[in-house]
Motif scaffolding. Structure first.
Motif, short mmCIF file in Angstrom:
data_model
loop_
_atom_site.label_atom_id
_atom_site.label_comp_id
_atom_site.label_asym_id
_atom_site.label_seq_id
_atom_site.Cartn_x
_atom_site.Cartn_y
_atom_site.Cartn_z
N THR A 35 0.83 -1.21 0.00
CA THR A 35 0.00 0.00 0.00
C THR A 35 0.86 1.25 0.00
O THR A 35 0.50 2.26 -0.64
N ALA A 36 2.02 1.23 0.65
CA ALA A 36 2.92 2.38 0.64
C ALA A 36 3.46 2.63 -0.76
O ALA A 36 3.53 3.79 -1.21
N LEU A 74 -8.50 7.48 -8.61
CA LEU A 74 -8.86 8.09 -7.33
C LEU A 74 -9.45 7.04 -6.38
O LEU A 74 -9.15 7.05 -5.18
N SER A 75 -10.23 6.12 -6.90
CA SER A 75 -10.79 5.05 -6.08
C SER A 75 -9.70 4.12 -5.56
O SER A 75 -9.71 3.74 -4.38
N ILE A 76 -8.74 3.78 -6.41
CA ILE A 76 -7.61 2.95 -5.97
C ILE A 76 -6.82 3.68 -4.90
O ILE A 76 -6.43 3.09 -3.88
N LEU A 81 -5.12 4.21 0.59
CA LEU A 81 -4.88 5.17 1.67
C LEU A 81 -5.50 4.69 2.99
O LEU A 81 -4.83 4.64 4.02
N PHE A 82 -6.77 4.31 2.95
CA PHE A 82 -7.43 3.87 4.18
C PHE A 82 -6.90 2.54 4.68
O PHE A 82 -6.81 2.31 5.88
N TRP A 83 -6.54 1.64 3.75
CA TRP A 83 -5.98 0.35 4.16
C TRP A 83 -4.62 0.58 4.81
O TRP A 83 -4.32 0.00 5.86
N ALA A 118 -13.50 5.00 3.80
CA ALA A 118 -13.33 4.46 2.46
C ALA A 118 -14.67 4.37 1.72
O ALA A 118 -14.77 4.76 0.55
N VAL A 119 -15.69 3.89 2.40
CA VAL A 119 -17.01 3.77 1.77
C VAL A 119 -17.56 5.14 1.40
O VAL A 119 -18.09 5.33 0.29
#
Length: 132
Positions: A35-36, A74-76, A81-83, A118-119
């Motif tokens: 994720t980083a 943007l969704s990815i 980001l939240f994960w 995230a949602v």
């Protein structure tokens, strides 16, 4: 042997294997790094998008977000980001909160906040993308 205390005859390695993160530490480590990397690769794109929208009106910004590739990227970015945030805060809680009830409550709160964030973000992106 004294009373209820039984002498542990295992090797230090055997004792250490009985402790830890229930075999999820390596996966956690790798997802934090993945994720980083995703975030590091996407930040220049996001900065470019935001700079290109500097001074733009609302309709121009909506149209930019509504473009399929921008909405997908943007969704990815939001999911990564939240994960990433959830994994990072989880480690901090595990390391510094030593009261079990407070640790569990904190983990639940962080998970709930990240899922809701995230949602909500994905809903907003989807609404902008589909309504533009």
């Amino acid at each position: 042997m004294s009373g209820s205390r039984i002498r542990d005859m295992r090797t230090p390695l055997a004792r250490a294997r009985g402790l830890g993160s229930a075999k999820s530490g390596v996966g956690h480590f790798w997802w934090q790094r993945v994720t980083a990397i995703v975030l590091a690769l996407m930040v220049p794109w996001l900065v470019w998008l935001l700079v290109s929208l500097a001074g733009a009106d609302l309709e121009t910004a909506r149209a930019a977000v509504a473009r399929p590739w921008n909405a997908i990227l943007l969704s990815i970015f939001v999911v990564a980001l939240f994960w990433h945030a959830k994994l990072g805060v989880q480690v901090v809680i595990e390391d510094y909160v030593h009261t079990r009830a407070l640790e569990v409550a904190s983990q639940l709160l962080v998970t709930l906040a990240c899922v809701l964030g995230a949602v909500a973000s994905l809903y907003a992106i989807g609404r902008i993308a589909l309504m533009a």
